[in-house]
Motif scaffolding. Sequence first.
Motif, short mmCIF file in Angstrom:
data_model
loop_
_atom_site.label_atom_id
_atom_site.label_comp_id
_atom_site.label_asym_id
_atom_site.label_seq_id
_atom_site.Cartn_x
_atom_site.Cartn_y
_atom_site.Cartn_z
N PHE A 112 37.09 50.90 36.01
CA PHE A 112 38.11 49.91 36.25
C PHE A 112 38.19 49.72 37.79
CE2 PHE A 112 39.15 51.36 31.88
CZ PHE A 112 39.32 50.20 31.22
N LEU A 158 49.14 46.36 29.55
CA LEU A 158 47.69 46.94 29.32
C LEU A 158 46.92 45.85 29.00
CD1 LEU A 158 48.45 50.13 27.10
CD2 LEU A 158 47.59 50.07 29.68
N LEU A 217 42.82 46.58 36.34
CA LEU A 217 43.91 46.95 35.64
C LEU A 217 45.13 46.60 36.77
CD1 LEU A 217 43.14 50.14 33.85
CD2 LEU A 217 43.37 48.01 33.00
N ASP A 218 46.42 46.18 35.96
CA ASP A 218 47.64 45.90 36.79
C ASP A 218 48.32 47.40 36.57
OD1 ASP A 218 49.94 45.39 37.89
OD2 ASP A 218 50.10 43.54 37.00
N VAL A 250 41.48 48.63 40.74
CA VAL A 250 42.85 48.34 41.02
C VAL A 250 43.03 47.88 42.62
CG1 VAL A 250 43.13 50.93 41.69
CG2 VAL A 250 45.02 49.52 41.09
N ILE A 265 51.85 48.66 34.52
CA ILE A 265 51.83 49.48 33.69
C ILE A 265 52.87 50.79 33.95
CG2 ILE A 265 50.17 51.64 32.76
CD1 ILE A 265 47.83 49.62 32.99
N VAL A 295 44.44 41.71 32.07
CA VAL A 295 43.23 42.07 32.53
C VAL A 295 42.48 41.08 33.02
CG1 VAL A 295 40.93 43.01 31.94
CG2 VAL A 295 42.90 44.30 30.57
N LEU A 316 44.87 53.80 27.31
CA LEU A 316 43.61 52.84 27.12
C LEU A 316 42.98 53.01 25.77
CD1 LEU A 316 42.23 52.51 30.71
CD2 LEU A 316 43.90 50.93 29.42
#
Length: 524
Positions: A370, A478, A501-502, A372, A506, A481, A417
């Motif tokens: 992922f 979640l 991903l935020d 970020v 989260i 995206v 996840l």
Amino acid sequence: MNTTYGLFASGDACVGVPLADVREVTPCPDRLEVLPVTAPGLLGAVNLRGQVIPVLDLLAIEGRAEKPSGEAESGPRRVIVVLLHENQLLGLIVDGVHGVTRPGAMTRMGTSDGSDLLVSHTFARPETGNIVSVIDVDAMFALPGVPVVREEGRADGVFAGGDPSAGSGGGAGAAMLLVRCADHRLAIAIESVHTILPRVRVRNSPLRHGSCKGVTDYDGTEIPVFDPLELAGLGTLSRTGGEESEGVAIRFRDGLVVMMLSEVLELINVGAVERFPLPAVQVPGRRYLDEVLRVPGHGDFLSLAVPAMLEHDDLKALSRLNTPHENTVPAQRSEGSGGAAGDSWDGAGASGDTYLTFAVTRTGAKDKEFAVPLREVVEILEFPERYSVLEAGHDQMLGLFTHRDTVVPLYRLSRLLGVPDSPLESAYVLVVSTDPDSTSGQVAGLVVHGLRAIERAVWQDPNPKRSGHPDGSLEAALNDVTMLRVAAIGTADEPRMLARLDLSAIGAALVPALSSSSSTWVAA
């Protein structure tokens, strides 16, 4: 014309000296040479290229922290400012260099009986509003019993006259710091220098990538360190593990990044030097090189294009990761700021933004990666050796650990996840702020594996999958995206597609669960 002042730290005070009276700044040795002379504030002398220069401690002159002759108390940032006044030299020991400035209104200082002080004026620094106390150089050289020496063998008059100004483009009269990096001699515009660091010990860090060589400690904070030679395509400044070097802290909009050096040589006014344009040489970092300066008595120096360095996406991102050693772990952002110019964040990601890419779990070829935004990450830590374990009540939470006097809740991102867990021995913790747009947000620690690289987005999905998380729920966070194509900075690797991903959203959804959980904790 307004006088330009060099700014220095003396204890808790910021003092200013007319830059025309500063010959150079040099690291303080561990011990000064002893002089058979007694005078207020006299610590001893420094042998500077064969010339013996007496050194004073301003705090000792004022009756504070006076030390026996020869004891320099050379802490991690102590330096000597060599003053040149009417062809005489005197050294003043200070705790750090804070750049230069040109003040507006100044206030005269004195006593009720009309006697003079070593501080002749005060003014508010335009950039910060902090009070600067101006040293009366005439009074400093006239102190009773203090020895001074006449300058020998120097006819170039680098700082002997005129008023050097701090022009951002390095124009005539601008102040430059001369340094050595391995076999290269470089010049740096002083106005972007926050302080000179005579001793820099670089530690390994997950931030290490490209020209970033790790982190170092400065003023209770971990600061990223970069190699200017590697940035400019001039080679590398090789250092063995734990070996000390010198450095300068460069001031970015959102924080500091330390430029690693071999040696700080001198502070000069480039009004007295010859300037030569740099040819269109084919080196990867050509945009970070400016011109060649021929300094009388010193030779040729390659000047760095500091304004271009301040716009380097990777360095700007690193400047946001200044991590304090104590109190709290705040988000490293200017209050109310959306980041540096050109880095605006709309919640979904933007082409050109800088990202940290990582694997959530270790499953061989099936590693789930992922991205970020690096701006959301307050700090990157190795998995803590000890933490308080959650026995029941919250499936995703591992427990709590204390870091820099802050209690951080620890979560497995893999469980959030729905992917397989991996052993924690090789894990890292991404510490994220629940409110990255302010300094008041809480923090959460998210366990990840396989830190990949610092990468830049080259494309984003114009129709991202977004819930908007209006209720702030974990499920909504979640599901928020965005697909990105990212490319590793400084490499020719092909871009690849990853999901963003935020992590801040989260973390914000997870932290309230801590207060509502009635669980038992045991030490791991």
